[in-house]
Design a protein around this motif. Structure first.
Motif, PDB file in Angstrom:
ATOM      1  N   ALA A 150     -30.495  27.541  35.308  1.00  0.00           N
ATOM      2  CA  ALA A 150     -30.084  28.619  34.415  1.00  0.00           C
ATOM      3  C   ALA A 150     -29.641  28.057  33.064  1.00  0.00           C
ATOM      4  O   ALA A 150     -29.995  28.598  32.012  1.00  0.00           O
ATOM      5  CB  ALA A 150     -28.954  29.428  35.060  1.00  0.00           C
ATOM      6  N   GLU A 151     -28.881  26.940  33.085  1.00  0.00           N
ATOM      7  CA  GLU A 151     -28.461  26.298  31.841  1.00  0.00           C
ATOM      8  C   GLU A 151     -29.656  25.785  31.057  1.00  0.00           C
ATOM      9  O   GLU A 151     -29.719  25.920  29.839  1.00  0.00           O
ATOM     10  CB  GLU A 151     -27.487  25.152  32.135  1.00  0.00           C
ATOM     11  CG  GLU A 151     -26.140  25.619  32.627  1.00  0.00           C
ATOM     12  CD  GLU A 151     -25.265  24.477  33.122  1.00  0.00           C
ATOM     13  OE1 GLU A 151     -25.711  23.308  33.151  1.00  0.00           O
ATOM     14  OE2 GLU A 151     -24.109  24.765  33.503  1.00  0.00           O
ATOM     15  N   ALA A 156     -33.369  26.359  26.524  1.00  0.00           N
ATOM     16  CA  ALA A 156     -34.765  26.483  26.059  1.00  0.00           C
ATOM     17  C   ALA A 156     -34.962  27.771  25.265  1.00  0.00           C
ATOM     18  O   ALA A 156     -35.730  27.778  24.300  1.00  0.00           O
ATOM     19  CB  ALA A 156     -35.711  26.441  27.251  1.00  0.00           C
ATOM     20  N   SER A 157     -34.280  28.828  25.645  1.00  0.00           N
ATOM     21  CA  SER A 157     -34.455  30.106  24.945  1.00  0.00           C
ATOM     22  C   SER A 157     -33.781  30.090  23.573  1.00  0.00           C
ATOM     23  O   SER A 157     -34.142  30.874  22.692  1.00  0.00           O
ATOM     24  CB  SER A 157     -33.931  31.257  25.789  1.00  0.00           C
ATOM     25  OG  SER A 157     -32.533  31.167  25.939  1.00  0.00           O
TER      26      SER A 157
END
Length: 159
Positions: A150-151, A156-157
């Protein structure tokens, strides 16, 4: 993080001690007749591995393989002093293999279902027996993996 490492180290040590004692029960001279590499290879390819072990292999196989080999090199000759606290079960049974009982805490049905589903999702071999400590460590490792993923996805987003 420190607690998880200690649990993982303890579980690995307990599993390897159980495995070495199981080998000793099969042939008390195994440590003199087999190399540490042969003992390790048999473990990795012929024994059902606990789910937590498979998770670790998937995440950091090089580190785990070195730990296994080093432990076997040092402690194979002490196998008669160990007890079997985790199940050691072969993928394919060979003639002449002795059934050796293990003394440990078996997993509850909900834990078995969770572990089985994880194995199917991750394409792991499903062990014949599950232990409660296997569930605890596997769920901890799986939760850590989810948090890291999730991190990573959040980072990346942002880019």
């Amino acid at each position: 993080m420190q607690k998880r490492t200690m649990n993982l180290t303890g579980m690995l040590k307990g599993f390897l001690q159980s495995y070495l004692r199981w080998l000793y029960e099969q042939n008390s001279e195994f440590a003199q007749n087999l190399t540490p590499e042969e003992i390790s290879e048999f473990l990795l390819h012929q024994v059902f591995l606990p789910v937590w072990f498979q998770i670790c292999l998937k995440q950091d196989s090089f580190f785990l393989l070195i730990e296994i080999l080093q432990y076997i090199q040092v402690y194979a000759s002490s196998a008669k002093n160990f007890s079997i606290t985790q199940p050691i079960e072969l993928i394919v049974t060979f003639e002449g293999i002795k059934q050796v009982e293990w003394k440990g805490e078996r997993a509850a049905i909900q834990e078995i279902n969770w572990l089985t589903n994880l194995c199917k999702r991750e394409n792991f071999r499903i062990p014949k027996s599950f232990t409660h400590p296997d569930f605890i460590l596997s769920s901890t490792l799986e939760n850590e993996r989810r948090v890291k993923n999730a991190e990573k996805n959040r980072s990346a987003s942002r880019i």
